[in-house]
Design a protein around this motif. Sequence first.
Motif, PDB file in Angstrom:
ATOM      1  N   SER A   1     -91.807  -6.894 -60.085  1.00 22.18           N
ATOM      2  CA  SER A   1     -91.135  -8.061 -59.493  1.00 22.18           C
ATOM      3  C   SER A   1     -90.075  -7.651 -58.477  1.00 22.18           C
ATOM      4  N   LEU A   2     -89.653  -6.392 -58.538  1.00 23.57           N
ATOM      5  CA  LEU A   2     -88.666  -5.863 -57.588  1.00 23.57           C
ATOM      6  C   LEU A   2     -89.332  -5.122 -56.431  1.00 23.57           C
ATOM      7  N   GLY A   3     -90.671  -5.130 -56.395  1.00 23.81           N
ATOM      8  CA  GLY A   3     -91.390  -4.511 -55.293  1.00 23.81           C
ATOM      9  C   GLY A   3     -91.905  -3.111 -55.556  1.00 23.81           C
ATOM     10  N   PHE A   4     -91.777  -2.627 -56.786  1.00 17.92           N
ATOM     11  CA  PHE A   4     -92.300  -1.303 -57.123  1.00 17.92           C
ATOM     12  C   PHE A   4     -93.802  -1.397 -57.378  1.00 17.92           C
ATOM     13  N   GLN A   5     -94.507  -0.310 -57.051  1.00 16.54           N
ATOM     14  CA  GLN A   5     -95.949  -0.255 -57.247  1.00 16.54           C
ATOM     15  C   GLN A   5     -96.297   0.923 -58.147  1.00 16.54           C
TER      16      GLN A   5
ATOM     17  N   LYS B   1     -91.282   2.642 -54.609  1.00 13.10           N
ATOM     18  CA  LYS B   1     -90.966   1.545 -53.688  1.00 13.10           C
ATOM     19  C   LYS B   1     -90.457   2.140 -52.385  1.00 13.10           C
ATOM     20  N   ALA B   2     -91.048   1.733 -51.279  1.00 13.79           N
ATOM     21  CA  ALA B   2     -90.553   2.144 -49.967  1.00 13.79           C
ATOM     22  C   ALA B   2     -89.326   1.308 -49.641  1.00 13.79           C
ATOM     23  N   LEU B   3     -88.295   1.941 -49.129  1.00 11.54           N
ATOM     24  CA  LEU B   3     -87.086   1.227 -48.709  1.00 11.54           C
ATOM     25  C   LEU B   3     -87.176   1.005 -47.207  1.00 11.54           C
TER      26      LEU B   3
ATOM     27  N   LEU C   1     -87.859   5.005 -53.339  1.00 10.62           N
ATOM     28  CA  LEU C   1     -87.382   5.170 -54.706  1.00 10.62           C
ATOM     29  C   LEU C   1     -88.575   5.432 -55.614  1.00 10.62           C
ATOM     30  N   VAL C   2     -88.366   6.305 -56.590  1.00  6.53           N
ATOM     31  CA  VAL C   2     -89.362   6.662 -57.581  1.00  6.53           C
ATOM     32  C   VAL C   2     -88.737   6.423 -58.951  1.00  6.53           C
ATOM     33  N   LEU C   3     -89.526   5.932 -59.894  1.00  4.36           N
ATOM     34  CA  LEU C   3     -89.033   5.818 -61.265  1.00  4.36           C
ATOM     35  C   LEU C   3     -90.200   5.929 -62.226  1.00  4.36           C
ATOM     36  N   ASN C   4     -89.893   6.315 -63.441  1.00  2.84           N
ATOM     37  CA  ASN C   4     -90.873   6.344 -64.520  1.00  2.84           C
ATOM     38  C   ASN C   4     -90.495   5.215 -65.470  1.00  2.84           C
ATOM     39  N   ALA C   5     -91.196   4.090 -65.323  1.00  3.41           N
ATOM     40  CA  ALA C   5     -90.867   2.890 -66.094  1.00  3.41           C
ATOM     41  C   ALA C   5     -91.515   2.936 -67.467  1.00  3.41           C
ATOM     42  N   GLN C   6     -90.789   2.462 -68.465  1.00  2.00           N
ATOM     43  CA  GLN C   6     -91.443   2.201 -69.733  1.00  2.00           C
ATOM     44  C   GLN C   6     -92.481   1.118 -69.458  1.00  2.00           C
ATOM     45  N   VAL C   7     -93.667   1.261 -70.022  1.00  2.00           N
ATOM     46  CA  VAL C   7     -94.754   0.326 -69.747  1.00  2.00           C
ATOM     47  C   VAL C   7     -94.329  -1.122 -70.019  1.00  2.00           C
ATOM     48  N   GLN C   8     -93.524  -1.332 -71.058  1.00  3.73           N
ATOM     49  CA  GLN C   8     -93.077  -2.697 -71.360  1.00  3.73           C
ATOM     50  C   GLN C   8     -92.197  -3.281 -70.260  1.00  3.73           C
ATOM     51  N   ALA C   9     -91.660  -2.458 -69.358  1.00  5.61           N
ATOM     52  CA  ALA C   9     -90.823  -2.931 -68.249  1.00  5.61           C
ATOM     53  C   ALA C   9     -91.564  -2.931 -66.911  1.00  5.61           C
TER      54      ALA C   9
ATOM     55  N   SER D   1     -86.300  10.895 -50.841  1.00  4.98           N
ATOM     56  CA  SER D   1     -86.504   9.930 -51.919  1.00  4.98           C
ATOM     57  C   SER D   1     -85.361  10.017 -52.923  1.00  4.98           C
ATOM     58  N   GLY D   2     -85.245   8.956 -53.707  1.00  7.44           N
ATOM     59  CA  GLY D   2     -84.303   8.935 -54.810  1.00  7.44           C
ATOM     60  C   GLY D   2     -85.045   8.599 -56.084  1.00  7.44           C
ATOM     61  N   LYS D   3     -84.602   9.158 -57.196  1.00  2.00           N
ATOM     62  CA  LYS D   3     -85.223   8.867 -58.483  1.00  2.00           C
ATOM     63  C   LYS D   3     -84.267   8.010 -59.301  1.00  2.00           C
ATOM     64  N   VAL D   4     -84.756   6.863 -59.727  1.00  2.00           N
ATOM     65  CA  VAL D   4     -83.984   5.939 -60.555  1.00  2.00           C
ATOM     66  C   VAL D   4     -84.324   6.238 -62.007  1.00  2.00           C
ATOM     67  N   GLU D   5     -83.279   6.378 -62.816  1.00  2.00           N
ATOM     68  CA  GLU D   5     -83.485   6.733 -64.219  1.00  2.00           C
ATOM     69  C   GLU D   5     -82.454   6.040 -65.097  1.00  2.00           C
ATOM     70  N   ARG D   6     -82.758   6.012 -66.378  1.00  2.00           N
ATOM     71  CA  ARG D   6     -81.816   5.602 -67.421  1.00  2.00           C
ATOM     72  C   ARG D   6     -81.242   4.197 -67.195  1.00  2.00           C
ATOM     73  N   VAL D   7     -82.083   3.280 -66.724  1.00  2.00           N
ATOM     74  CA  VAL D   7     -81.650   1.889 -66.566  1.00  2.00           C
ATOM     75  C   VAL D   7     -81.654   1.249 -67.952  1.00  2.00           C
ATOM     76  N   ALA D   8     -80.512   0.733 -68.363  1.00  2.00           N
ATOM     77  CA  ALA D   8     -80.367   0.170 -69.708  1.00  2.00           C
ATOM     78  C   ALA D   8     -79.361  -0.970 -69.686  1.00  2.00           C
ATOM     79  N   VAL D   9     -79.637  -1.992 -70.490  1.00  2.00           N
ATOM     80  CA  VAL D   9     -78.757  -3.150 -70.613  1.00  2.00           C
ATOM     81  C   VAL D   9     -78.556  -3.435 -72.096  1.00  2.00           C
ATOM     82  N   LEU D  10     -77.315  -3.692 -72.485  1.00  2.00           N
ATOM     83  CA  LEU D  10     -77.039  -4.040 -73.881  1.00  2.00           C
ATOM     84  C   LEU D  10     -77.825  -5.294 -74.268  1.00  2.00           C
ATOM     85  N   GLN D  11     -78.258  -5.341 -75.515  1.00  2.00           N
ATOM     86  CA  GLN D  11     -79.154  -6.382 -75.988  1.00  2.00           C
ATOM     87  C   GLN D  11     -78.670  -7.802 -75.671  1.00  2.00           C
TER      88      GLN D  11
END
Length: 146
Positions: free
Chosen positions: A121-125, A143-145, A107-115, A70-80
């Motif tokens: 929408s990208l297939g994560f559960q 998400k299974a790849l 893939l595993v991630l810890n999403a902020q609830v607001q996201a 597995s891979g862990k996705v973290e620190r996804v950020a976009v300028l305002q």
Amino acid sequence: MLLTPTVKVAKQDEQREQAFAIRRKVFVEEQKVPLSLEMDEWENDSIHFVLYDGDKAVGTGRLRPWEGQSGKVERVAVLQDYRGQGSGRIIMKAIEEYARKLGMIRLVLNAQVQAQKFYESLGFQVEGDIFLDAGIEHIKMTKALS
């Protein structure tokens, strides 16, 4: 507005610093996450991605090995100024493609609830219950790849 988006793996110090600068702006300045929590022991073990609009760094995310294949996705950020234009989707697609090339099967991630809806929408559960991280509500998602 995104005119010429490209995602690059940060292989040079300058690119990594661009990723870190975006994270400081979004997480530390906007969301008030302490810098001591934002920058962590996984920086050197992670693959950092930077989204560019032309030559301007506007978004970032990181991927690191996690439990088996597995891979862990973290620190996804976009300028305002670049939010709501598909920037996050572009970053996540690049991370997902790279993870597949590495042979990762999930893939595993810890999403902020607001996201949460964005990641759904990208297939994560959702997996598990809401928890606090740096004072912000998060939810584990996978998400299974294929």
